[in-house]
Design a protein around this motif. Structure first.
Motif, PDB file in Angstrom:
ATOM      1  N   LEU A 159       0.826  -1.210   0.000  1.00  0.00           N
ATOM      2  CA  LEU A 159       0.000   0.000   0.000  1.00  0.00           C
ATOM      3  C   LEU A 159       0.858   1.257   0.000  1.00  0.00           C
ATOM      4  CD1 LEU A 159       0.181   1.021   3.194  1.00  0.00           C
ATOM      5  CD2 LEU A 159      -1.364  -0.895   3.518  1.00  0.00           C
ATOM      6  N   ILE A 160       0.187   2.390   0.000  1.00  0.00           N
ATOM      7  CA  ILE A 160       0.867   3.682   0.055  1.00  0.00           C
ATOM      8  C   ILE A 160       0.727   4.269   1.459  1.00  0.00           C
ATOM      9  CG2 ILE A 160       0.897   6.064  -0.770  1.00  0.00           C
ATOM     10  CD1 ILE A 160       1.872   4.236  -2.912  1.00  0.00           C
ATOM     11  N   ASP A 161       1.852   4.652   2.058  1.00  0.00           N
ATOM     12  CA  ASP A 161       1.841   5.412   3.312  1.00  0.00           C
ATOM     13  C   ASP A 161       2.033   6.889   2.983  1.00  0.00           C
ATOM     14  OD1 ASP A 161       1.545   3.316   5.131  1.00  0.00           O
ATOM     15  OD2 ASP A 161       3.698   2.967   5.296  1.00  0.00           O
ATOM     16  N   PHE A 162       1.113   7.713   3.449  1.00  0.00           N
ATOM     17  CA  PHE A 162       1.323   9.155   3.424  1.00  0.00           C
ATOM     18  C   PHE A 162       1.711   9.554   4.844  1.00  0.00           C
ATOM     19  CE2 PHE A 162      -1.328   8.919  -0.424  1.00  0.00           C
ATOM     20  CZ  PHE A 162      -0.561   9.702  -1.281  1.00  0.00           C
ATOM     21  N   ILE A 163       3.005   9.824   5.047  1.00  0.00           N
ATOM     22  CA  ILE A 163       3.538  10.041   6.381  1.00  0.00           C
ATOM     23  C   ILE A 163       3.633  11.535   6.688  1.00  0.00           C
ATOM     24  CG2 ILE A 163       5.508   9.626   7.912  1.00  0.00           C
ATOM     25  CD1 ILE A 163       6.131   7.145   6.274  1.00  0.00           C
ATOM     26  N   LYS A 179      -4.664  -1.205 -10.968  1.00  0.00           N
ATOM     27  CA  LYS A 179      -4.101  -0.652 -12.198  1.00  0.00           C
ATOM     28  C   LYS A 179      -3.926   0.865 -12.099  1.00  0.00           C
ATOM     29  CE  LYS A 179      -3.187  -3.038 -16.072  1.00  0.00           C
ATOM     30  NZ  LYS A 179      -2.043  -2.747 -16.955  1.00  0.00           N
ATOM     31  N   ASP A 180      -4.089   1.409 -10.887  1.00  0.00           N
ATOM     32  CA  ASP A 180      -3.979   2.855 -10.720  1.00  0.00           C
ATOM     33  C   ASP A 180      -2.514   3.284 -10.643  1.00  0.00           C
ATOM     34  OD1 ASP A 180      -3.196   2.862  -7.702  1.00  0.00           O
ATOM     35  OD2 ASP A 180      -4.988   1.600  -7.805  1.00  0.00           O
ATOM     36  N   GLN A 181      -2.292   4.573 -10.613  1.00  0.00           N
ATOM     37  CA  GLN A 181      -0.924   5.104 -10.612  1.00  0.00           C
ATOM     38  C   GLN A 181      -0.153   4.715  -9.357  1.00  0.00           C
ATOM     39  OE1 GLN A 181      -3.738   6.751 -11.316  1.00  0.00           O
ATOM     40  NE2 GLN A 181      -3.397   8.447 -12.773  1.00  0.00           N
ATOM     41  N   PHE A 182      -0.844   4.602  -8.229  1.00  0.00           N
ATOM     42  CA  PHE A 182      -0.169   4.213  -6.996  1.00  0.00           C
ATOM     43  C   PHE A 182       0.351   2.768  -7.088  1.00  0.00           C
ATOM     44  CE2 PHE A 182      -3.006   7.501  -4.881  1.00  0.00           C
ATOM     45  CZ  PHE A 182      -1.972   8.415  -4.699  1.00  0.00           C
ATOM     46  N   SER A 183      -0.424   1.912  -7.715  1.00  0.00           N
ATOM     47  CA  SER A 183       0.014   0.519  -7.896  1.00  0.00           C
ATOM     48  C   SER A 183       1.238   0.447  -8.801  1.00  0.00           C
ATOM     49  CB  SER A 183      -1.123  -0.330  -8.485  1.00  0.00           C
ATOM     50  OG  SER A 183      -2.137  -0.558  -7.529  1.00  0.00           O
ATOM     51  N   SER A 184       1.241   1.268  -9.842  1.00  0.00           N
ATOM     52  CA  SER A 184       2.404   1.314 -10.743  1.00  0.00           C
ATOM     53  C   SER A 184       3.653   1.743  -9.979  1.00  0.00           C
ATOM     54  CB  SER A 184       2.139   2.277 -11.902  1.00  0.00           C
ATOM     55  OG  SER A 184       1.032   1.842 -12.669  1.00  0.00           O
ATOM     56  N   PHE A 185       3.485   2.724  -9.111  1.00  0.00           N
ATOM     57  CA  PHE A 185       4.592   3.196  -8.270  1.00  0.00           C
ATOM     58  C   PHE A 185       5.116   2.066  -7.377  1.00  0.00           C
ATOM     59  CE2 PHE A 185       5.506   4.779  -3.915  1.00  0.00           C
ATOM     60  CZ  PHE A 185       6.724   5.406  -4.155  1.00  0.00           C
ATOM     61  N   LEU A 186       4.207   1.323  -6.747  1.00  0.00           N
ATOM     62  CA  LEU A 186       4.604   0.244  -5.834  1.00  0.00           C
ATOM     63  C   LEU A 186       5.319  -0.885  -6.567  1.00  0.00           C
ATOM     64  CD1 LEU A 186       1.398   0.162  -3.620  1.00  0.00           C
ATOM     65  CD2 LEU A 186       3.674   0.880  -2.893  1.00  0.00           C
ATOM     66  N   LEU A 187       4.835  -1.192  -7.767  1.00  0.00           N
ATOM     67  CA  LEU A 187       5.470  -2.239  -8.564  1.00  0.00           C
ATOM     68  C   LEU A 187       6.895  -1.831  -8.931  1.00  0.00           C
ATOM     69  CD1 LEU A 187       4.495  -5.004  -9.562  1.00  0.00           C
ATOM     70  CD2 LEU A 187       3.905  -3.931 -11.733  1.00  0.00           C
ATOM     71  N   LYS A 238       5.135   7.341   0.588  1.00  0.00           N
ATOM     72  CA  LYS A 238       6.108   6.253   0.724  1.00  0.00           C
ATOM     73  C   LYS A 238       5.445   4.920   0.386  1.00  0.00           C
ATOM     74  CE  LYS A 238       9.598   8.558   2.745  1.00  0.00           C
ATOM     75  NZ  LYS A 238      10.994   8.587   2.254  1.00  0.00           N
ATOM     76  N   ALA A 239       6.219   4.001  -0.163  1.00  0.00           N
ATOM     77  CA  ALA A 239       5.734   2.630  -0.330  1.00  0.00           C
ATOM     78  C   ALA A 239       5.603   2.006   1.044  1.00  0.00           C
ATOM     79  CB  ALA A 239       6.707   1.829  -1.189  1.00  0.00           C
ATOM     80  N   GLY A 240       4.528   1.252   1.264  1.00  0.00           N
ATOM     81  CA  GLY A 240       4.299   0.691   2.586  1.00  0.00           C
ATOM     82  C   GLY A 240       3.547  -0.624   2.579  1.00  0.00           C
ATOM     83  N   GLY A 241       3.125  -0.994   3.771  1.00  0.00           N
ATOM     84  CA  GLY A 241       2.524  -2.298   3.983  1.00  0.00           C
ATOM     85  C   GLY A 241       3.522  -3.170   4.734  1.00  0.00           C
TER      86      GLY A 241
END
Length: 315
Positions: A10-14, A58-66, A31-34
């Motif tokens: 997931l995405i962490d917004f810290i 398939k959203d932009q956040f998933s692309s970032f995490l990949l 930040k990348a998280g989980g």
């Protein structure tokens, strides 16, 4: 062979405003998280080969995490991408000691929607399995990961488990506790925090530890923040003191601790309480480094950094 880490990505917004709660915070850093991803990155930086089993949208956040996973050298062959799902977002604020407080935003979340039929895993391809966190508390991912665990246990592959309690995401506490007890009775490493323990048993630490039904050859670790960790192995218990550092951000500390345990277990399976204590000491060192940095994934140290840190400490 690789360690297989499973669960949410997931995405962490810290919050950049340390000491302020979420309602008071104004600026957040992405930040990348989980928890499982933190474990995977920490293991990779300690020199282990790592594969990940999970689900992204398939959203932009998933692309970032990949991209983050690929950049870290994590095998993403078993990461399922579903165009109908979205990435979970977590907003995180930290108190003066760096302890995080989370609020999650979940709309058709990818992380807990992994289904059994989407998983093609052969335990013989891996050296170790790590499971846990809230993906084991929500269906259909709960059933999916439990089936993977059973396959690894049947193949006599070692398994670690960290419940990583997120009370706001647990819909049925009684079922969660039942799962915790059953999983703990089967795996090789059980790791949880004193706060997790309090949620599960609602009793004092000493009483609660005795209620966890671990196998005779399994090892239990309870992290206690600045107090260090409690280790239980073959009926013996020891307190392993923490290293004294200035805390900045505790996000990912428990996950780095888990990764360190897996790393040491793969080096040498514990045979005595002293072996288990050494695992705890190494894990305390990794977590001590992480708490002096900001952000879970970015904070994970390399093996060289850990060895340098330990060499500078007095036993």
């Amino acid at each position: 062979m690789s360690v297989l880490c499973t669960g949410e990505i997931l995405i962490d917004f810290i919050s950049e405003d340390k000491g302020k709660n979420l309602s008071q915070s104004e600026l957040f850093r992405k930040k990348a998280g989980g928890s499982p991803l933190n474990v995977a990155v920490a293991l990779r930086r300690l020199g282990r080969h790592v594969s990940f089993l999970g689900k992204l949208g398939k959203d932009q956040f998933s692309s970032f995490l990949l991209e983050v996973m690929k950049k870290e050298g994590i095998d993403t062959t078993h990461v399922v991408v579903d165009p109908f799902c979205k990435t979970t977002l977590a907003f995180v604020a930290r108190d003066e000691m760096g302890n995080p407080d989370f609020v999650f935003f979940r709309e058709n979340p990818a992380d807990t929607n992994l289904r059994p039929e989407e998983v093609k895993i052969n335990p013989e391809d891996f050296s170790f399995l790590h499971i846990g966190s809230y993906s084991l508390a929500v269906e259909p991912s709960r059933s999916t990961y439990l089936k993977v665990m059973e396959k690894f246990l049947k193949a006599r592959k070692p398994v670690s488990y960290d419940p990583n309690v997120r009370a706001s995401l647990i819909e049925d506490r009684e079922s969660f506790v039942k799962d915790f007890l059953e999983i703990s009775s089967k795996v090789d490493i059980v790791k949880l925090s004193d706060k997790d323990l309090e949620y599960i048993f609602q009793e004092d630490l000493e009483t609660s530890v005795e209620k966890i039904p671990i196998r005779e050859d399994a090892v239990l670790f309870v992290t206690m923040g600045e107090k260090g960790c409690l280790v239980k192995f073959k009926g013996e218990k020891r307190l392993v003191p923490s290293f004294k550092v200035k805390p900045i951000d505790a996000t990912g500390c428990g996950d780095s601790f888990t990764a360190a345990l897996i790393h040491k277990y793969l080096e040498k399976k514990p045979e005595t309480i002293e072996d288990a204590v050494e695992m705890g000491r190494f894990a305390n060192a990794v977590a001590a480094i992480v708490i002096t940095r900001i952000g879970g994934v970015d904070a994970m140290p390399t093996l060289d950094e850990v060895e340098t840190f330990l060499s500078n400490q007095k036993r």
